[in-house]
Structures are given as C-alpha cells and as structure tokens.
Design a protein around this motif. Structure first.
Motif, PDB file in Angstrom:
ATOM      1  N   ARG A   5     -68.823  16.951  10.708  1.00  0.00           N
ATOM      2  CA  ARG A   5     -67.655  17.763   9.537  1.00  0.00           C
ATOM      3  C   ARG A   5     -66.355  18.394  10.157  1.00  0.00           C
ATOM      4  O   ARG A   5     -66.712  18.707  11.373  1.00  0.00           O
ATOM      5  CB  ARG A   5     -67.547  18.406   8.511  1.00  0.00           C
ATOM      6  CG  ARG A   5     -68.673  17.663   7.781  1.00  0.00           C
ATOM      7  CD  ARG A   5     -68.086  16.863   6.755  1.00  0.00           C
ATOM      8  NE  ARG A   5     -69.243  16.061   7.034  1.00  0.00           N
ATOM      9  CZ  ARG A   5     -69.611  14.523   5.624  1.00  0.00           C
ATOM     10  NH1 ARG A   5     -68.465  14.157   6.355  1.00  0.00           N
ATOM     11  NH2 ARG A   5     -70.248  13.982   5.169  1.00  0.00           N
ATOM     12  N   GLN A   6     -65.399  18.703   9.360  1.00  0.00           N
ATOM     13  CA  GLN A   6     -64.478  19.353  10.095  1.00  0.00           C
ATOM     14  C   GLN A   6     -64.426  21.417  10.465  1.00  0.00           C
ATOM     15  O   GLN A   6     -65.764  21.373   9.873  1.00  0.00           O
ATOM     16  CB  GLN A   6     -63.008  19.408   9.345  1.00  0.00           C
ATOM     17  CG  GLN A   6     -62.451  17.949   8.991  1.00  0.00           C
ATOM     18  CD  GLN A   6     -63.365  16.981   7.479  1.00  0.00           C
ATOM     19  OE1 GLN A   6     -63.933  17.391   7.284  1.00  0.00           O
ATOM     20  NE2 GLN A   6     -62.007  16.570   6.838  1.00  0.00           N
ATOM     21  N   ARG A   7     -63.523  21.284  10.953  1.00  0.00           N
ATOM     22  CA  ARG A   7     -63.771  22.595  11.900  1.00  0.00           C
ATOM     23  C   ARG A   7     -64.894  23.483  12.484  1.00  0.00           C
ATOM     24  O   ARG A   7     -65.345  23.992  12.382  1.00  0.00           O
ATOM     25  CB  ARG A   7     -63.187  24.208  10.547  1.00  0.00           C
ATOM     26  CG  ARG A   7     -62.183  23.407  10.158  1.00  0.00           C
ATOM     27  CD  ARG A   7     -61.850  24.600   8.918  1.00  0.00           C
ATOM     28  NE  ARG A   7     -62.963  24.470   8.090  1.00  0.00           N
ATOM     29  CZ  ARG A   7     -63.933  26.196   7.699  1.00  0.00           C
ATOM     30  NH1 ARG A   7     -63.120  26.615   8.834  1.00  0.00           N
ATOM     31  NH2 ARG A   7     -64.722  26.096   7.140  1.00  0.00           N
ATOM     32  N   THR A   8     -65.252  22.652  13.300  1.00  0.00           N
ATOM     33  CA  THR A   8     -66.579  22.575  13.929  1.00  0.00           C
ATOM     34  C   THR A   8     -66.159  23.474  15.758  1.00  0.00           C
ATOM     35  O   THR A   8     -65.461  22.223  15.415  1.00  0.00           O
ATOM     36  CB  THR A   8     -67.606  21.399  13.903  1.00  0.00           C
ATOM     37  OG1 THR A   8     -68.165  20.780  12.773  1.00  0.00           O
ATOM     38  CG2 THR A   8     -69.249  21.185  14.912  1.00  0.00           C
ATOM     39  N   ARG A   9     -66.998  24.401  15.908  1.00  0.00           N
ATOM     40  CA  ARG A   9     -67.044  24.189  17.302  1.00  0.00           C
ATOM     41  C   ARG A   9     -68.084  24.157  17.978  1.00  0.00           C
ATOM     42  O   ARG A   9     -68.630  24.466  16.920  1.00  0.00           O
ATOM     43  CB  ARG A   9     -66.730  25.727  16.468  1.00  0.00           C
ATOM     44  CG  ARG A   9     -64.540  25.919  16.832  1.00  0.00           C
ATOM     45  CD  ARG A   9     -64.226  27.397  16.663  1.00  0.00           C
ATOM     46  NE  ARG A   9     -64.455  27.752  17.829  1.00  0.00           N
ATOM     47  CZ  ARG A   9     -64.522  28.440  18.668  1.00  0.00           C
ATOM     48  NH1 ARG A   9     -64.293  29.894  18.308  1.00  0.00           N
ATOM     49  NH2 ARG A   9     -63.377  28.726  20.180  1.00  0.00           N
ATOM     50  N   VAL A  10     -67.240  23.150  19.050  1.00  0.00           N
ATOM     51  CA  VAL A  10     -68.056  23.374  20.714  1.00  0.00           C
ATOM     52  C   VAL A  10     -68.248  24.471  21.498  1.00  0.00           C
ATOM     53  O   VAL A  10     -67.135  23.393  22.366  1.00  0.00           O
ATOM     54  CB  VAL A  10     -69.049  21.556  20.703  1.00  0.00           C
ATOM     55  CG1 VAL A  10     -69.979  22.322  21.524  1.00  0.00           C
ATOM     56  CG2 VAL A  10     -69.196  21.320  19.043  1.00  0.00           C
ATOM     57  N   LYS A  11     -68.915  25.267  22.242  1.00  0.00           N
ATOM     58  CA  LYS A  11     -68.809  26.156  23.149  1.00  0.00           C
ATOM     59  C   LYS A  11     -68.009  24.553  24.231  1.00  0.00           C
ATOM     60  O   LYS A  11     -67.109  24.937  25.510  1.00  0.00           O
ATOM     61  CB  LYS A  11     -68.760  27.252  23.442  1.00  0.00           C
ATOM     62  CG  LYS A  11     -68.637  28.207  24.813  1.00  0.00           C
ATOM     63  CD  LYS A  11     -67.464  28.824  24.315  1.00  0.00           C
ATOM     64  CE  LYS A  11     -67.477  29.923  24.964  1.00  0.00           C
ATOM     65  NZ  LYS A  11     -66.176  30.977  25.167  1.00  0.00           N
ATOM     66  N   PHE A  12     -68.861  24.512  24.586  1.00  0.00           N
ATOM     67  CA  PHE A  12     -69.414  23.262  26.017  1.00  0.00           C
ATOM     68  C   PHE A  12     -70.324  22.483  25.301  1.00  0.00           C
ATOM     69  O   PHE A  12     -71.333  22.640  25.487  1.00  0.00           O
ATOM     70  CB  PHE A  12     -70.254  24.323  27.162  1.00  0.00           C
ATOM     71  CG  PHE A  12     -69.655  25.574  27.072  1.00  0.00           C
ATOM     72  CD1 PHE A  12     -68.261  25.517  28.114  1.00  0.00           C
ATOM     73  CD2 PHE A  12     -70.349  26.631  28.034  1.00  0.00           C
ATOM     74  CE1 PHE A  12     -67.595  26.458  28.165  1.00  0.00           C
ATOM     75  CE2 PHE A  12     -69.517  28.333  27.528  1.00  0.00           C
ATOM     76  CZ  PHE A  12     -68.294  27.917  28.577  1.00  0.00           C
ATOM     77  N   PRO A  13     -69.708  21.262  25.753  1.00  0.00           N
ATOM     78  CA  PRO A  13     -70.630  19.698  24.885  1.00  0.00           C
ATOM     79  C   PRO A  13     -71.460  20.104  25.574  1.00  0.00           C
ATOM     80  O   PRO A  13     -72.668  18.806  25.610  1.00  0.00           O
ATOM     81  CB  PRO A  13     -69.217  18.748  24.599  1.00  0.00           C
ATOM     82  CG  PRO A  13     -68.306  19.616  25.275  1.00  0.00           C
ATOM     83  CD  PRO A  13     -68.114  20.676  25.356  1.00  0.00           C
ATOM     84  N   TRP A  14     -70.749  19.798  27.597  1.00  0.00           N
ATOM     85  CA  TRP A  14     -72.098  18.944  28.508  1.00  0.00           C
ATOM     86  C   TRP A  14     -73.173  19.980  27.631  1.00  0.00           C
ATOM     87  O   TRP A  14     -74.250  19.583  28.711  1.00  0.00           O
ATOM     88  CB  TRP A  14     -72.138  19.630  29.161  1.00  0.00           C
ATOM     89  CG  TRP A  14     -70.808  20.658  29.631  1.00  0.00           C
ATOM     90  CD1 TRP A  14     -71.569  22.021  30.455  1.00  0.00           C
ATOM     91  CD2 TRP A  14     -69.107  21.580  29.519  1.00  0.00           C
ATOM     92  NE1 TRP A  14     -70.754  23.115  30.100  1.00  0.00           N
ATOM     93  CE2 TRP A  14     -69.057  22.437  29.787  1.00  0.00           C
ATOM     94  CE3 TRP A  14     -68.414  20.200  29.246  1.00  0.00           C
ATOM     95  CZ2 TRP A  14     -68.237  23.148  29.676  1.00  0.00           C
ATOM     96  CZ3 TRP A  14     -67.273  20.796  29.517  1.00  0.00           C
ATOM     97  CH2 TRP A  14     -67.226  22.260  29.229  1.00  0.00           C
ATOM     98  N   ASN A  15     -73.661  21.240  27.079  1.00  0.00           N
ATOM     99  CA  ASN A  15     -74.929  21.622  27.286  1.00  0.00           C
ATOM    100  C   ASN A  15     -75.461  21.365  25.758  1.00  0.00           C
ATOM    101  O   ASN A  15     -76.101  22.315  24.866  1.00  0.00           O
ATOM    102  CB  ASN A  15     -74.871  22.979  27.456  1.00  0.00           C
ATOM    103  CG  ASN A  15     -74.720  23.944  28.250  1.00  0.00           C
ATOM    104  OD1 ASN A  15     -75.136  23.534  29.007  1.00  0.00           O
ATOM    105  ND2 ASN A  15     -74.132  24.685  28.103  1.00  0.00           N
ATOM    106  N   LEU A  16     -74.506  20.710  24.776  1.00  0.00           N
ATOM    107  CA  LEU A  16     -75.419  19.454  23.659  1.00  0.00           C
ATOM    108  C   LEU A  16     -76.262  18.583  23.461  1.00  0.00           C
ATOM    109  O   LEU A  16     -74.920  17.452  24.018  1.00  0.00           O
ATOM    110  CB  LEU A  16     -74.157  20.132  22.829  1.00  0.00           C
ATOM    111  CG  LEU A  16     -74.133  19.573  21.039  1.00  0.00           C
ATOM    112  CD1 LEU A  16     -75.049  21.014  20.398  1.00  0.00           C
ATOM    113  CD2 LEU A  16     -73.063  19.506  20.244  1.00  0.00           C
ATOM    114  N   GLU A  17     -77.303  18.780  22.769  1.00  0.00           N
ATOM    115  CA  GLU A  17     -78.086  17.172  22.495  1.00  0.00           C
ATOM    116  C   GLU A  17     -78.041  17.178  21.047  1.00  0.00           C
ATOM    117  O   GLU A  17     -78.897  18.270  20.522  1.00  0.00           O
ATOM    118  CB  GLU A  17     -79.228  17.034  23.867  1.00  0.00           C
ATOM    119  CG  GLU A  17     -80.059  16.210  23.437  1.00  0.00           C
ATOM    120  CD  GLU A  17     -81.451  15.658  24.331  1.00  0.00           C
ATOM    121  OE1 GLU A  17     -81.798  15.584  24.196  1.00  0.00           O
ATOM    122  OE2 GLU A  17     -80.651  16.635  25.665  1.00  0.00           O
TER     123      GLU A  17
END
Length: 194
Positions: free
Chosen positions: A70-82
């Motif tokens: 959804r909108q307004r989502t934040r991800v500091k470092f996408p390379w650390n997300l699975e």
C-alpha cells in the motif's frame, strides 16, 4: 544543575560508530534509492502496488508473487528485504531494515507498523547494533506495532494492535502490550470427527 548532575556523562553523538557500515551499498546507490522510494514507494499519490514492488525489486528486494504494498510504505534498504508470496503490507508500514528482514508467505503487516533491525548500544559510545528480523508464514502484525531487531515471529502468530515485540513469539500465539506478553492461542483446537 547540581554538581551530581554535572558528573553524569553525555555521549558525543558525532563520534558514534556504525551508521554507514549498515548501508551495504555505496552512497550513490543509497541516494538513488532514496529518490526512487520518495517518488514511487512512499508517495501517497502513486496508487500502484505493482510499481512499488517493481521499484523494490530493481533495488534488490526479493519479493514473491501476489504481494500487495500500500501507499506510504517505507523501506530503508530494499536489498535487505525478502518477502514470500501473497503478503499484504499495509499503508504506512516502515521497514527500517539496516539488517535482513525475512518475511514468509501469507503474512499481513497492517497499517503504520514499524519493523526495525537497528538500535544503538546503551553503552558509552552509542554504536549501531543490527540484528535481523524473521517473520514466519501466516503471521499477522496488526496496526501500529513495533518489532525490534533479533526477533522471530513464529508461524501464524498474531501481534495485537500497538504491541512492542522485543523477544521471539512462538508459533500460533497472540501477544499484546508493551512489552508484548503472551495473550493466548490464536487458533483453538478443532474437535476430531468420527
């Protein structure tokens, strides 16, 4: 201020170690991500979950099919997300992932929840300490929860609204409060037939 107050030390924050060490990429890549995140991920006027997911994948996130962001989502470092398949990430969720965040399939993370892998040592130097977060399949993190680094949320557990989770949660349990405490089983055993 008393003489006793003056004897309590103040930590010089400009000397605190660790911030850039957690980036995992060079400054140009981090700045490029910040711009893309602002335009395509956190932007409330950008309605497409597919565009959000594509932007995250382009910067190294591993995201399964059927994931809704959804909108307004934040991800500091996408390379650390699975993230596994068929997950729902609610409006305003923030992944402050200076370390790995690994999410199984069929997980819901509801509005305004905050998943953080980094904190500062409560020592004399305020050094950055990062620890991964693991969210197993079927978990529901309800609205405005906080999950801190080093935590594993067990399969199909439920985190009640506004809970602060600082330790592992066993599979199938409900936790609530600050700090989060066990509040019972999420599912009742089904009677055997026949």
């Amino acid at each position: 201020m008393s003489d006793q107050d003056e004897q309590v030390p103040v930590i010089p924050l400009r000397e605190a170690p660790g911030e850039r060490a957690a980036w995992g990429r060079g400054p140009a890549w981090v700045i490029a991500w910040m711009l893309v995140e602002w335009l395509l991920v956190t932007n409330a006027l950008q309605p497409s979950s597919r565009i959000r997911v594509a932007a995250l994948r382009a910067f190294g996130a591993r995201i399964g099919d059927g994931v809704i962001f959804r909108q307004r989502t934040r991800v500091k470092f996408p390379w650390n997300l699975e993230i596994g398949e068929d997950c729902w990430i609610g409006e305003g969720v923030w992944f402050h992932n200076q370390d790995r965040v690994v999410i199984g399939h069929d997980v819901v993370i509801s509005q305004e929840s905050f998943i953080t892998t980094g904190s500062h040592a409560h020592r004399r130097d305020m050094a950055l300490i990062t620890r991964p977060v693991v969210i197993e399949p079927g978990v529901w993190v309800t609205s405005r929860c906080i999950v801190t680094g080093g935590v594993t949320l067990g399969r199909s557990c439920l985190v009640s609204p506004a809970a602060v989770v600082m330790k592992d949660v066993p599979a199938g349990r409900i936790v609530s409060g600050n700090p989060a405490q066990d509040a019972g089983a999420r599912f009742q055993p089904q009677p055997r037939r026949g």
